[in-house]
Design a protein around this motif. Structure first.
Motif, PDB file in Angstrom:
ATOM      1  N   GLU A  25      36.893  44.183  53.025  1.00 27.51           N
ATOM      2  CA  GLU A  25      36.804  42.939  52.465  1.00 27.51           C
ATOM      3  C   GLU A  25      37.768  42.857  51.190  1.00 27.51           C
ATOM      4  OE1 GLU A  25      32.488  41.324  54.023  1.00 27.51           O
ATOM      5  OE2 GLU A  25      32.681  42.482  52.100  1.00 27.51           O
TER       6      GLU A  25
ATOM      7  N   GLU B 287      49.904  37.443  38.720  1.00 23.49           N
ATOM      8  CA  GLU B 287      49.777  39.127  39.204  1.00 23.49           C
ATOM      9  C   GLU B 287      51.082  39.649  39.650  1.00 23.49           C
ATOM     10  OE1 GLU B 287      46.739  40.655  39.398  1.00 23.49           O
ATOM     11  OE2 GLU B 287      45.553  39.298  38.352  1.00 23.49           O
TER      12      GLU B 287
ATOM     13  N   TRP C 105      44.837  37.725  50.076  1.00 21.54           N
ATOM     14  CA  TRP C 105      44.893  36.450  50.231  1.00 21.54           C
ATOM     15  C   TRP C 105      44.934  35.744  48.833  1.00 21.54           C
ATOM     16  CZ3 TRP C 105      45.417  32.254  52.445  1.00 21.54           C
ATOM     17  CH2 TRP C 105      44.921  30.830  52.058  1.00 21.54           C
ATOM     18  N   GLU C 106      44.601  36.582  47.735  1.00 26.83           N
ATOM     19  CA  GLU C 106      44.775  35.992  46.498  1.00 26.83           C
ATOM     20  C   GLU C 106      46.037  36.094  45.840  1.00 26.83           C
ATOM     21  OE1 GLU C 106      40.193  36.892  44.311  1.00 26.83           O
ATOM     22  OE2 GLU C 106      42.008  38.041  43.622  1.00 26.83           O
TER      23      GLU C 106
END
Lengths: 289, 289
Positions: free
Chosen positions: A197, A247, A204-205
């Protein structure tokens, strides 16, 4: 496995039964050949011919001892708590330029010692009540003198992964990377999620891609200050990227020929890869094979 | 994968970009449909028909909010910091008997919230300097008011593994287990070791066996208080056991027929297995197939 992963291969017996037994611990401290690792702040002190420096225990030094383990000759190996006020920059990697002076086994031993010394230096007080705490369990924990709470060294799991799509893998660069360098995407695993997960969430982030079929590849301790790098692979549903630019400064899909060129250090390669110590390099090498 | 592992399957978007942006976080708190999870100490408060209880945000409640995430309808979901003095027994599993009241997805959500609330309750003071700390990052960290140090929720990696030898696997029981129950051996991963090294060390320390070929199987968060269970398999060189009886009260090698009987709950089975939520059960099921 192409080579042992960086910071793995410590062959000391960690000797938990000695840590938890005060009499056995005292006997280890009193051992005539007992040795202590010399540090320079949180970095290792390099010996003249390279390698770690081990010194006889100095009974006049009052800083608490942590038992790193027992070597094959039965010699107890220790490291001391850093003197209060020692400058500890847990994330500093200045030591990286000295690392070629160490064997893989020495590096693994130093990495574990570094994480432990760093943890003690940043945990002198009880997080439950704010009172000072002191070492126990042979240096592998702290106990609060006031409320009795026990605290143990942190290990922070980090997922690091190659997403794959149509014969290419995703590499990205953080704002602080040296020019031209790209690596596998990574992030801290959070409470309440599995490894699989965490891999899906981070991709995704950071990159806006959905993945399936997450598989584990390898793991590595990373002592800046105390990460457990968990290397994975995943299959991306789609190649379209939406970057979280706080990021990830840039990311791109690269094919096997491009990864091989980067690993070979070719001038014409579209990116530069992380150093051999890093699990990201290992993930790229395994994928390129 | 036989079924989703316990405590996995939380489908909330963790929305890290909202946590780190004070304006976005304030907007989430002000959302007209924002909801807060009701807890009973560190356990969940069971609704009348089962399930978690979600309440509208009470602006008169001054306890700090943590953003659990945003659901599929765009509704922000929160949980509050436990009132000072709340009895928090992080390792208590009394909630286990209520767990059948929850769906798998609710359980995953509750598990993550529990780890987070528990971490805050036991980290109200800065471990660096002993001063009080306060929540930041939407509840996913604490910052020291005095020295500025930042602290983040712990996740403690634990290796849990089946050693295999000659068609049998090793199961053991800790002194506190209910009578007749055996499980996979397990232990906390330490600073300076990989997953594979931790598996080998734990099996050596607890059972006196040397292993090779450690492979990863699956992982699961385990919120008592904040473990990441990393399930593995390994091949034992030899079947002779030397138990560390402070950790393991008894251990035995069991074959596939015995494991199948135990999983089926047969009265004649030589042992009883952990509950379906536990990754140890999952490891046994996969091996018995």
């Amino acid at each position: 496995m192409l080579r042992p992963l960086g910071f793995t291969g410590n062959r000391l017996d960690r000797a938990d039964q000695v840590r938890v037994d005060p009499d056995a611990f005292s006997a280890a401290v009193a051992h005539p050949r007992a040795l202590c690792l010399r540090l320079d702040g949180i970095d290792f002190a390099a010996g003249e011919g390279g390698g770690l420096v081990w010194e006889p225990l100095d009974s006049a030094d009052g800083h608490a001892l942590m038992l790193l383990g027992i070597d094959e000759d039965g010699t107890p190996r220790f490291v001391r708590e850093a003197p209060s006020g020692t400058r500890i920059d847990a994330r500093s990697r200045t030591v990286m330029r000295l690392i070629p002076l160490l064997s893989g086994e020495e590096l693994a031993l130093y990495g574990g010692a570094r994480s432990l010394v760093d943890w003690h230096a940043r945990h002198r007080f009880c997080a439950v009540c704010g009172a000072p705490s002191t070492l126990f369990r042979g240096g592998w924990g702290r106990r609060c003198d006031a409320c009795g709470a026990e605290h143990f060294p942190r290990v922070d799991p980090v997922v690091i992964m190659l997403a794959e799509h149509d014969g290419r893998v995703l590499v990205g660069r953080q704002p602080g990377f040296p020019p031209g360098f790209f690596s596998a995407l990574a992030g801290f695993l959070e409470p309440g999620e599995s490894i699989e997960e965490a891999v899906a969430r981070e991709l995704w982030e950071e990159a806006g891609i959905r993945v399936r079929d997450v598989t584990y590849v390898a793991s590595q301790p990373w002592p800046f200050p105390s990460s457990l790098m968990i290397g994975c692979r995943a299959t991306a549903e789609d190649a379209a990227l939406t970057l979280d630019t706080t990021e990830i400064e840039a990311a791109m899909w690269v094919d096997r020929a491009e990864v091989r060129a980067a690993l070979a250090g070719d001038m014409g390669a579209p990116f530069m890869v992380p150093p051999p110590l890093a699990i990201a390099r290992h993930l790229l090498e395994l994928w390129a094979e």
